[in-house]
Scaffold this motif. Structure first.
Motif, PDB file in Angstrom:
ATOM      1  N   ASP A 145      31.280  63.837  63.574  1.00 32.07           N
ATOM      2  CA  ASP A 145      31.111  63.964  65.034  1.00 32.07           C
ATOM      3  C   ASP A 145      30.135  63.600  65.589  1.00 32.07           C
ATOM      4  O   ASP A 145      29.790  62.853  66.674  1.00 32.07           O
ATOM      5  N   ALA A 146      28.817  64.079  64.880  1.00 30.12           N
ATOM      6  CA  ALA A 146      27.526  63.802  65.207  1.00 30.12           C
ATOM      7  C   ALA A 146      27.062  62.272  65.299  1.00 30.12           C
ATOM      8  O   ALA A 146      26.479  61.645  65.943  1.00 30.12           O
ATOM      9  N   GLN A 147      27.839  61.562  64.253  1.00 25.57           N
ATOM     10  CA  GLN A 147      27.577  60.327  64.069  1.00 25.57           C
ATOM     11  C   GLN A 147      28.075  59.431  65.182  1.00 25.57           C
ATOM     12  O   GLN A 147      27.914  58.656  65.478  1.00 25.57           O
ATOM     13  N   THR A 148      29.644  59.976  65.373  1.00 26.22           N
ATOM     14  CA  THR A 148      30.298  59.004  66.407  1.00 26.22           C
ATOM     15  C   THR A 148      29.701  59.174  67.606  1.00 26.22           C
ATOM     16  O   THR A 148      29.249  58.405  68.536  1.00 26.22           O
ATOM     17  N   ASP A 149      29.078  60.665  68.046  1.00 29.80           N
ATOM     18  CA  ASP A 149      28.235  60.536  69.352  1.00 29.80           C
ATOM     19  C   ASP A 149      27.051  59.666  69.324  1.00 29.80           C
ATOM     20  O   ASP A 149      26.841  59.315  70.408  1.00 29.80           O
ATOM     21  N   PHE A 150      26.146  59.809  68.085  1.00 25.59           N
ATOM     22  CA  PHE A 150      25.225  58.959  68.367  1.00 25.59           C
ATOM     23  C   PHE A 150      25.408  57.535  68.622  1.00 25.59           C
ATOM     24  O   PHE A 150      24.658  56.950  69.311  1.00 25.59           O
ATOM     25  N   PHE A 151      26.381  56.819  67.837  1.00 27.80           N
ATOM     26  CA  PHE A 151      26.522  55.438  67.960  1.00 27.80           C
ATOM     27  C   PHE A 151      27.318  55.114  69.466  1.00 27.80           C
ATOM     28  O   PHE A 151      27.000  54.060  69.800  1.00 27.80           O
ATOM     29  N   ARG A 175      26.198  55.816  55.510  1.00 26.74           N
ATOM     30  CA  ARG A 175      27.232  56.716  54.838  1.00 26.74           C
ATOM     31  C   ARG A 175      27.911  56.975  56.148  1.00 26.74           C
ATOM     32  O   ARG A 175      27.388  58.060  56.837  1.00 26.74           O
ATOM     33  N   PHE A 176      29.229  56.690  56.215  1.00 27.56           N
ATOM     34  CA  PHE A 176      30.112  57.298  57.297  1.00 27.56           C
ATOM     35  C   PHE A 176      30.833  58.282  56.853  1.00 27.56           C
ATOM     36  O   PHE A 176      31.190  58.470  56.007  1.00 27.56           O
ATOM     37  N   LYS A 177      31.010  59.186  57.758  1.00 28.25           N
ATOM     38  CA  LYS A 177      31.637  60.418  57.692  1.00 28.25           C
ATOM     39  C   LYS A 177      33.077  60.272  58.635  1.00 28.25           C
ATOM     40  O   LYS A 177      33.008  60.784  59.809  1.00 28.25           O
ATOM     41  N   GLY A 178      34.012  59.857  58.116  1.00 32.43           N
ATOM     42  CA  GLY A 178      35.272  59.656  58.687  1.00 32.43           C
ATOM     43  C   GLY A 178      35.370  58.341  59.365  1.00 32.43           C
ATOM     44  O   GLY A 178      34.323  57.792  59.658  1.00 32.43           O
ATOM     45  N   SER A 212      17.197  59.984  57.431  1.00 35.40           N
ATOM     46  CA  SER A 212      17.288  60.328  58.634  1.00 35.40           C
ATOM     47  C   SER A 212      18.724  61.427  58.724  1.00 35.40           C
ATOM     48  O   SER A 212      19.721  60.881  58.269  1.00 35.40           O
ATOM     49  N   ILE A 213      18.652  62.557  59.806  1.00 37.01           N
ATOM     50  CA  ILE A 213      19.996  63.228  60.016  1.00 37.01           C
ATOM     51  C   ILE A 213      20.513  62.240  61.357  1.00 37.01           C
ATOM     52  O   ILE A 213      19.632  62.438  62.258  1.00 37.01           O
ATOM     53  N   ILE A 214      21.634  61.814  61.253  1.00 40.50           N
ATOM     54  CA  ILE A 214      22.058  60.945  62.262  1.00 40.50           C
ATOM     55  C   ILE A 214      22.710  61.871  63.591  1.00 40.50           C
ATOM     56  O   ILE A 214      23.693  62.443  62.979  1.00 40.50           O
ATOM     57  N   CYS A 215      21.949  62.014  64.465  1.00 38.97           N
ATOM     58  CA  CYS A 215      22.654  63.043  65.456  1.00 38.97           C
ATOM     59  C   CYS A 215      22.129  62.623  66.776  1.00 38.97           C
ATOM     60  O   CYS A 215      21.299  61.776  67.036  1.00 38.97           O
ATOM     61  N   MET A 216      22.612  63.454  67.779  1.00 38.13           N
ATOM     62  CA  MET A 216      22.164  62.962  69.107  1.00 38.13           C
ATOM     63  C   MET A 216      20.701  63.353  69.633  1.00 38.13           C
ATOM     64  O   MET A 216      20.184  62.742  70.366  1.00 38.13           O
ATOM     65  N   GLU A 217      20.010  64.057  68.588  1.00 36.21           N
ATOM     66  CA  GLU A 217      18.506  64.408  68.883  1.00 36.21           C
ATOM     67  C   GLU A 217      17.703  63.126  68.760  1.00 36.21           C
ATOM     68  O   GLU A 217      16.752  62.839  69.410  1.00 36.21           O
ATOM     69  N   LEU A 218      18.295  61.958  68.043  1.00 33.68           N
ATOM     70  CA  LEU A 218      17.709  60.801  67.685  1.00 33.68           C
ATOM     71  C   LEU A 218      17.568  59.934  69.302  1.00 33.68           C
ATOM     72  O   LEU A 218      16.676  59.032  69.434  1.00 33.68           O
ATOM     73  N   ILE A 219      18.726  60.221  70.101  1.00 32.79           N
ATOM     74  CA  ILE A 219      18.725  59.363  71.323  1.00 32.79           C
ATOM     75  C   ILE A 219      17.446  59.572  72.136  1.00 32.79           C
ATOM     76  O   ILE A 219      16.719  58.335  72.629  1.00 32.79           O
ATOM     77  N   PRO A 220      17.387  60.538  72.702  1.00 35.63           N
ATOM     78  CA  PRO A 220      15.873  60.607  73.567  1.00 35.63           C
ATOM     79  C   PRO A 220      14.588  59.990  72.823  1.00 35.63           C
ATOM     80  O   PRO A 220      13.702  59.564  73.333  1.00 35.63           O
ATOM     81  N   VAL A 221      14.566  60.364  71.404  1.00 33.63           N
ATOM     82  CA  VAL A 221      13.599  59.421  70.869  1.00 33.63           C
ATOM     83  C   VAL A 221      13.264  58.012  71.012  1.00 33.63           C
ATOM     84  O   VAL A 221      12.343  57.222  71.446  1.00 33.63           O
TER      85      VAL A 221
END
Length: 515
Positions: free
Chosen positions: A407-413, A439-442, A378-387
């Motif tokens: 940044d996308a990971q941070t926003d998602f979590f 796998r965390f980016k930062g 999965s691409i961890i991003c905000m597009e997952l939230i509405p799903v």
């Protein structure tokens, strides 16, 4: 007397050799003849040495006799010790806990060791453990029901005898028959023996280890079994280069058809299946044929679908699967055509934003029933939230990282946290279990994840059920001390949080909803 320790004889007193006079020393170092006066002296020296040799020979014989007697005594003592040790072990076996294991538990152990998949060891070996285990192994007919037809022609007689004995011991239990390497020319004696029992086959596994030059293995030798598969329930053919004639369309109890492996590679192109009676299906075809298969399979309970060909191919076929409970998908535009009104488990093998957009119609239609969702790669991003927001009954989520910026990971979590301030409906308010292949980016994304986890374990909002279980596994890299300490902190706070070990991670690959 042998076996009794004898009193050693006193040592023979040693006599020193007579030293030759100085005038004889030069004779020992040269070839000069002795003088007449020296000859008697030399003879006395020789006589003295011979007497000492006789005394030493006697002493050696005495010592050798004592050694022989001691060795015999030692051998007897060792034998007595071994007898005592064996006697003790025999009596220890009386107290062995294995004697108190109930037969039904022994049967369960045998089932796990012997059953389930090709290549498992047969129960021949289990009878060597104890008499009771041997009796149990011989009395459980289903332990002998898995038949593997190998083609080691040099061992045909041994294999034939082994198979005959298995068939006898399996009695009338349905047989699980495995052909690990099918070919056009099969060994006649083995083949004839197993084909005679085709009316007992409960499952059939046909595999091909190597691809043939003409890309097919025509199974003409299977023709005799058509119409004689009264008990066949499961068929597994994981390779597309195996061509199968019309053999299984008349199998009245066939329910499970696996036409590809777990990686959803291409399925056999030529095979006829009574789809209307199938409850479990795994296969990979072009979207048109795949949808036609689903339309012909109204009784499906579980299926895994792979798709071939162009993604832009459209179809007017819109299958409805009224009983489907579990679905695995290799994403394609055709996914949106499927309706599954009681779907509970959904696995998406690839879940980037485009793939999720294709699945949105399906997700929307099963939003009131879906309880377990696995998003692999999965691409961890905000597009997952509405799903996820559209799945209010979701209780178990498996999420595996494939890509995504820090940044996308941070926003998602942050958005997935129960503390997120929003006027939108809550995100997965009934979620009680999360498995994350991370796998965390930062550092910020890592901080956001653990803040989200704590908020899920102790929800700030009454709209959320508390999380009961969090499991992590590393995607493509090893655990760090930082991750270990953060997970330890969650556990110290009383939360059920843990890493999956290597065995559990492998198990997760095919059983995504067990943790």
């Amino acid at each position: 007397m042998i076996g009794m320790i004898q009193t050693p004889l006193p040592p023979v007193p040693h006599q020193s050799a007579v030293s030759p006079p100085p005038d004889l020393l030069h004779l020992l170092r040269s070839n000069e003849p002795p003088q007449e006066a020296q000859i008697p002296v030399i003879r006395d020296i020789i006589s003295d040495d011979k007497n000492r040799i006789s005394l030493m020979d006697a002493e050696i014989v005495s010592l050798q006799s004592q050694i022989h007697n001691l060795n015999a005594t030692l051998a007897q003592s060792l034998q007595k010790r071994n007898d005592a040790q064996l006697h003790a072990l025999q009596h220890c076996s009386i107290l062995s806990p294995i004697r108190r294991v109930p037969p039904e538990l022994i049967s369960e152990i045998f089932d796990r060791v012997c059953g389930g998949e090709p290549g498992k060891r047969l129960p021949w070996y289990l009878g060597h453990i104890s008499r009771s285990w041997r009796h149990t192994a011989l009395s459980l007919a289903h332990l002998w029901s898995s038949i593997t037809v190998e083609l080691h022609l040099s061992k045909t007689d041994v294999l034939l005898a082994s198979m005959e004995e298995q068939l006898r011991r399996a009695a009338h239990v349905p047989l699980d028959v495995h052909f690990p390497d099918v070919r056009t020319d099969m060994d006649a004696p083995l083949l004839n023996l197993i084909l005679r029992h085709s009316n007992r086959w409960g499952s059939l596994y046909l595999n091909r280890r190597r691809r043939l030059s003409h890309d097919t293995a025509v199974l003409d030798w299977l023709r005799p079994i058509k119409g004689h598969l009264e008990q066949l329930v499961r068929l597994e053919v994981p390779h597309y280069w195996i061509t199968i004639l019309d053999i299984f369309s008349t199998a009245p109890r066939l329910r499970e058809v696996m036409l590809t492996d777990h990686h959803l590679r291409e399925s056999p192109s030529s095979i006829l299946i009574p789809w209307q009676q199938i409850t479990h299906y795994r296969g990979t075809y072009g979207s048109g044929r795949q949808l036609e298969i689903l339309e012909q399979s109204p009784n499906l309970l579980e299926c895994a679908l792979g798709f071939q060909g162009a993604l832009s191919v459209t179809s007017n076929t819109t299958p409805t699967l009224p009983h489907l409970r579990r679905l695995t998908l290799d994403l394609h535009t055709a996914v949106g055509n499927i309706t599954a009104p009681v779907l509970e488990d959904l696995l998406l093998s690839w879940s980037n934003p485009q793939a999720l957009a294709w699945a949105q119609p399906l997700l929307f239609r099963c939003s009131s029933t879906l309880q377990r969702l696995a998003l692999r790669q999965s691409i961890i991003c905000m597009e997952l939230i509405p799903v996820l927001r559209g799945l209010p009954l979701l209780a178990h989520l498996v999420l595996e990282y494939s890509a995504g910026t820090g940044d996308a990971q941070t926003d998602f979590f942050n958005a997935f946290s129960t503390a997120a301030a929003t006027s939108e409906p809550p995100v997965c308010p009934n979620l009680t279990s999360i498995v994350y292949g991370y796998r965390f980016k930062g550092r910020s994304s890592k901080d956001a994840f653990f803040a989200m986890a704590r908020s899920r374990f102790r929800p700030i909002s009454a709209d959320y059920r508390p999380l009961s279980c969090l499991r992590l596994y590393a995607v493509r890299y090893t655990l760090s001390d930082s991750m270990l300490s953060r997970m330890a902190l969650l556990k110290d706070q009383g939360f059920d949080a843990a890493f999956l070990d290597e065995r559990e991670s492998e198990f997760l690959g095919e059983n995504l909803f067990v943790f």
